[in-house]
Write a protein that holds these residues in place. Structure first.
Motif, PDB file in Angstrom:
ATOM      1  N   PHE A 185       0.859  -1.191   0.000  1.00 17.23           N
ATOM      2  CA  PHE A 185       0.000   0.000   0.000  1.00 17.23           C
ATOM      3  C   PHE A 185       0.891   1.235   0.000  1.00 17.23           C
ATOM      4  O   PHE A 185       1.679   1.422   0.931  1.00 17.23           O
ATOM      5  CB  PHE A 185      -0.880   0.044   1.252  1.00 17.23           C
TER       6      PHE A 185
ATOM      7  N   TRP B 100       0.208   4.320   0.588  1.00 20.41           N
ATOM      8  CA  TRP B 100      -0.059   5.204   1.728  1.00 20.41           C
ATOM      9  C   TRP B 100       0.693   4.729   2.967  1.00 20.41           C
ATOM     10  O   TRP B 100       1.309   5.505   3.683  1.00 20.41           O
ATOM     11  CB  TRP B 100      -1.560   5.255   1.998  1.00 20.41           C
ATOM     12  N   ASP B 101       0.658   3.427   3.232  1.00 20.29           N
ATOM     13  CA  ASP B 101       1.275   2.869   4.435  1.00 20.29           C
ATOM     14  C   ASP B 101       2.792   2.791   4.366  1.00 20.29           C
ATOM     15  O   ASP B 101       3.466   2.849   5.388  1.00 20.29           O
ATOM     16  CB  ASP B 101       0.758   1.454   4.691  1.00 20.29           C
TER      17      ASP B 101
ATOM     18  N   ARG C 272      -1.536   2.672  -6.062  1.00 20.00           N
ATOM     19  CA  ARG C 272      -1.699   2.793  -4.617  1.00 20.00           C
ATOM     20  C   ARG C 272      -1.781   1.467  -3.890  1.00 20.00           C
ATOM     21  O   ARG C 272      -1.443   1.373  -2.715  1.00 20.00           O
ATOM     22  CB  ARG C 272      -2.891   3.669  -4.277  1.00 20.00           C
ATOM     23  N   GLU C 273      -2.260   0.415  -4.526  1.00 24.15           N
ATOM     24  CA  GLU C 273      -2.246  -0.928  -3.958  1.00 24.15           C
ATOM     25  C   GLU C 273      -1.664  -1.848  -5.007  1.00 24.15           C
ATOM     26  O   GLU C 273      -2.050  -1.788  -6.163  1.00 24.15           O
ATOM     27  CB  GLU C 273      -3.660  -1.414  -3.616  1.00 24.15           C
TER      28      GLU C 273
ATOM     29  N   GLN D 194      -6.314  -1.220 -10.503  1.00 19.73           N
ATOM     30  CA  GLN D 194      -5.977   0.095  -9.968  1.00 19.73           C
ATOM     31  C   GLN D 194      -6.314   1.174 -10.985  1.00 19.73           C
ATOM     32  O   GLN D 194      -5.952   1.070 -12.150  1.00 19.73           O
ATOM     33  CB  GLN D 194      -4.494   0.139  -9.617  1.00 19.73           C
TER      34      GLN D 194
ATOM     35  N   ASN E  42      -2.509   8.371  -3.840  1.00 22.41           N
ATOM     36  CA  ASN E  42      -2.441   8.575  -2.401  1.00 22.41           C
ATOM     37  C   ASN E  42      -1.425   9.651  -2.087  1.00 22.41           C
ATOM     38  O   ASN E  42      -0.523   9.913  -2.896  1.00 22.41           O
ATOM     39  CB  ASN E  42      -2.012   7.281  -1.707  1.00 22.41           C
TER      40      ASN E  42
ATOM     41  N   THR F 220       3.536   9.464   1.082  1.00 24.37           N
ATOM     42  CA  THR F 220       4.217   9.261   2.370  1.00 24.37           C
ATOM     43  C   THR F 220       5.631   8.735   2.196  1.00 24.37           C
ATOM     44  O   THR F 220       6.423   8.807   3.136  1.00 24.37           O
ATOM     45  CB  THR F 220       3.427   8.295   3.274  1.00 24.37           C
TER      46      THR F 220
END
Length: 147
Positions: free
Chosen positions: A46, A48-49, A115-116, A134, A140, A143
């Motif tokens: 992910f 974002w993570d 994003r994934e 996707q 996202n 990060t």
């Protein structure tokens, strides 16, 4: 934990992303070394993570964290709208050779990071179908820049 997966993503384009009717395509082959809080329930990377995971991994092993970051950056896509052609090739949603490929003014400026990323048969078997493809118009917050 950290894991390594390889394969192709299913991609979809929306009318907003391409100005055309939207469609589906398959991305180029890629590999991803990524962290996941639970590989059995979330067997995919992910975007974002990942930046948050790597803040911790970086404190433990900066080279390992740099390797994960390099894998994520290696999945950047440049794309052309489905239905268009570039240099006489068949219609495609993505430039098959990655960032900087494709051409013409219809190309997405810069690059898109999925994003994934459910890569490989084992990961794809554990991910609900609605999360496999996707959308190239969805992103996202970056990060990964926290590193």
């Amino acid at each position: 934990g950290l894991g390594f997966t390889a394969g192709r993503l299913d991609l979809k384009t929306s009318v907003a992303a391409t100005g055309a009717g939207g469609g589906k395509a398959e991305g180029f082959p890629m590999a991803l070394f990524s962290a996941s809080p639970s590989r059995s329930f979330f067997p995919r990377g992910f975007a974002w993570d990942e930046g948050f995971h790597q803040l911790l991994v970086h404190r433990w092993d900066a080279f390992l964290s740099a390797d994960a970051l390099a894998h994520w950056l290696g999945t950047l896509h440049a794309h052309t709208p489905i239905g268009s052609t570039r240099s006489g090739t068949a219609p495609s949603a993505l430039a098959q050779d990655g960032v900087g490929a494709g051409g013409g003014s219809s190309r997405c400026p810069g690059a898109w990071l999925p994003r994934e990323q459910a890569l490989g048969a084992a990961a794809r078997a554990r991910v609900p179908g609605e999360f496999l493809a996707q959308d190239v118009s969805v992103a996202n917050p970056p990060t990964l820049l926290l590193l």
